[in-house]
Design a protein around this motif. Structure first.
Motif, PDB file in Angstrom:
ATOM      1  N   GLN A 171      -1.497   2.973  -8.541  1.00 33.64           N
ATOM      2  CA  GLN A 171      -2.393   2.233  -7.661  1.00 33.64           C
ATOM      3  C   GLN A 171      -1.645   0.993  -7.159  1.00 33.64           C
ATOM      4  OE1 GLN A 171      -5.398   3.554  -6.834  1.00 33.64           O
ATOM      5  NE2 GLN A 171      -4.602   5.240  -8.070  1.00 33.64           N
ATOM      6  N   PRO A 172      -2.043   0.460  -6.005  1.00 36.33           N
ATOM      7  CA  PRO A 172      -1.335  -0.712  -5.464  1.00 36.33           C
ATOM      8  C   PRO A 172      -1.183  -1.862  -6.452  1.00 36.33           C
ATOM      9  CG  PRO A 172      -2.777   0.185  -3.807  1.00 36.33           C
ATOM     10  CD  PRO A 172      -3.063   0.946  -5.086  1.00 36.33           C
ATOM     11  N   GLU A 190       2.679  -1.071  -0.706  1.00 35.56           N
ATOM     12  CA  GLU A 190       2.554  -0.036   0.319  1.00 35.56           C
ATOM     13  C   GLU A 190       3.082   1.303  -0.204  1.00 35.56           C
ATOM     14  OE1 GLU A 190       4.835   1.003   4.438  1.00 35.56           O
ATOM     15  OE2 GLU A 190       4.204  -1.087   4.173  1.00 35.56           O
ATOM     16  N   CYS A 218       3.123   2.334  -3.187  1.00 31.71           N
ATOM     17  CA  CYS A 218       2.174   2.901  -4.159  1.00 31.71           C
ATOM     18  C   CYS A 218       1.112   3.758  -3.471  1.00 31.71           C
ATOM     19  CB  CYS A 218       1.489   1.794  -4.966  1.00 31.71           C
ATOM     20  SG  CYS A 218       2.524   1.047  -6.237  1.00 31.71           S
ATOM     21  N   GLY A 219       0.849   3.482  -2.212  1.00 30.59           N
ATOM     22  CA  GLY A 219      -0.149   4.247  -1.478  1.00 30.59           C
ATOM     23  C   GLY A 219       0.391   5.501  -0.821  1.00 30.59           C
TER      24      GLY A 219
END
Length: 157
Positions: A9-10, A48, A50-51
């Motif tokens: 997750q971010p 970013e 992480c997404g």
């Protein structure tokens, strides 16, 4: 200890950063990026990433591997990049689990397969990818440092 594969997750950006920097220190010739350049990237860039499609291997709470995918337009195959497994768990199922996760993701995303490039001379990695079903495409890409990458792909039938 069992291996868990999951996305970040971010808010876990610092884990992404730590694993990527460890990979660059351990295997600098295996990646297009460098440690010196990557260590200076801002938090926003790590968040970013992480997404984007990426997965990390953990033993307990310790990250021990990663893989990332560049999503592609519908007519192209997504590209597996940034594959790395920590030295202390090499020879276990970490690499297999990470690549199998990418292949499963590509199938469920409706892709026609996956592709990657491996540095020419990295015979161990090339043999591993062949065992995972990828084949040499005959495509060769030059790297800025004079080395060459070998194109490999797995097409879904």
């Amino acid at each position: 200890m069992p291996i868990e594969i999951r996305s970040l997750q971010p808010e876990e950006w610092s884990t992404y950063r730590a694993v990527r920097l460890a990979a660059l220190k351990d295997s600098p010739d295996a990646f297009g990026g460098s440690y010196d350049k990557s260590v200076a990237y801002p938090e926003t860039l790590w968040r970013e990433w992480c997404g984007q499609p990426s997965w990390f291997a953990f033993t307990g709470t310790t990250p021990v591997g990663m893989v990332r995918v560049f999503a592609a337009p519908a007519e192209e195959l997504p590209e597996l990049v940034s594959m790395w497994v920590a030295p202390e768990v090499r020879g276990r199922t970490v690499a297999t689990d990470l690549v199998a996760t990418v292949i499963d993701w590509a199938r469920t995303s409706g892709a026609m397969g996956v592709r990657l490039f491996v540095v020419d001379g990295n015979a161990r990695a090339q043999r591993f990818y062949e065992r995972m079903g990828l084949c040499d495409t005959g495509v060769r890409e030059p790297l800025p440092d004079g080395r060459t990458e070998i194109g490999m792909e797995l097409r879904f039938g």
